[in-house]
Design a protein around this motif. Structure first.
Motif, PDB file in Angstrom:
ATOM      1  N   LEU A 147      -5.297  -8.206  -1.092  1.00  0.00           N
ATOM      2  CA  LEU A 147      -4.687  -7.028  -0.471  1.00  0.00           C
ATOM      3  C   LEU A 147      -3.449  -7.421   0.324  1.00  0.00           C
ATOM      4  N   ALA A 149      -0.192  -5.913   2.617  1.00  0.00           N
ATOM      5  CA  ALA A 149       0.511  -4.855   3.347  1.00  0.00           C
ATOM      6  C   ALA A 149       1.986  -5.234   3.364  1.00  0.00           C
ATOM      7  N   LEU A 186       0.586  -0.445   0.686  1.00  0.00           N
ATOM      8  CA  LEU A 186      -0.472  -1.397   0.399  1.00  0.00           C
ATOM      9  C   LEU A 186      -0.484  -1.677  -1.101  1.00  0.00           C
TER      10      LEU A 186
END
Length: 249
Positions: A147, A149, A186
């Motif tokens: 993940l 950002a 994201l």
């Protein structure tokens, strides 16, 4: 007990000599391509000015439009290149293009002055963004190995078109404007090569000038109307994308 301590020391030594990378399980570096679909809230203010090119009398008209609404869907594609910095950060450059599928209905107030009269009332029109192209820089931080950002900043170039209904005539004009583009989002790695992306972007177009002309008929014959428009618009865009990472060699 000694065996347990020995195993722990071996494990710590292994971690120190082979540190984990936040992106080691997935391929984040290199070239990628993708497609996206999105929608936008348009916060627009439009001012149009008209004058008649007529030797018999003068005529001036100003229309003010304000709108805050959704304006349909957009579809597009993009591509870029990423590079990871250490275990936690990513930098990249991305370029893309999109096309809007909707129009923004705009209502406004009009004020006119001519030879021996003054008038006011309401007026309506449509505002479109036909296409847009962009180039942005990306800076990301890994929340987990899968993940990311990220924040984006860059430039958008877009073509705007207005259609202004005034009595029995329809005045049209288009122009290309440039805007500062900022945003954040994201990105989630589904596999080593496929990722999903959710992103917010703000494109702030200021003082976009649009010129047009139309013909109208009155009691002196056909006259020509010259018009100019000034557009300020903030495009609040939400986009959902799919990314394909090219395999690393």
């Amino acid at each position: 007990m000694c065996k347990s301590v020995s195993r722990i020391m071996v494990a710590v030594t292994a971690l120190m000599t082979h540190p984990c990378s936040a992106h080691a399980e997935y391929n984040w570096s290199g070239l990628y391509f993708g497609s996206q679909v999105g929608t936008a809230i348009w916060d627009a203010h439009l001012t149009t000015d008209y004058h008649l090119d007529n030797p018999y009398y003068f005529y001036r008209e100003r229309n003010n439009f304000d709108a805050l609404d959704f304006a349909g869907l957009s579809i597009g594609g993009f591509g870029g290149i990423n590079s990871t910095l250490g275990n936690s950060f990513l930098v990249g450059i991305q370029a893309g293009a999109s096309s809007s599928l909707g129009q923004l209905e705009i209502d406004g107030q009009t004020a006119a002055a001519g030879s021996g009269f003054n008038a006011s009332g309401t007026v309506e029109g449509k505002l479109s963004r036909n296409w847009a192209a962009e180039i942005t820089a990306r800076l990301g931080h890994f929340i987990s190995p899968s993940l990311l950002a990220f924040a984006v900043f860059g430039i958008e170039v877009a073509e705007f078109e207005i259609e202004h209904v005034n009595g029995a005539s329809v005045d049209e004009g288009s122009t290309v404007g440039t805007a500062l583009l900022t945003g954040a989002g994201l990105e989630f790695a589904i596999t080593d090569q496929w990722r999903a992306q959710l992103e917010y972007r703000l494109a702030a177009h200021k003082n976009v000038s649009i010129d047009s002309a139309t013909s109208r008929r009155d009691n002196t014959g056909t006259t020509f109307v010259s018009s100019s428009a000034n557009l300020d618009i903030n495009l609040h865009q939400m986009r959902l994308g799919v990314v394909y990472q090219l395999p690393s060699r």
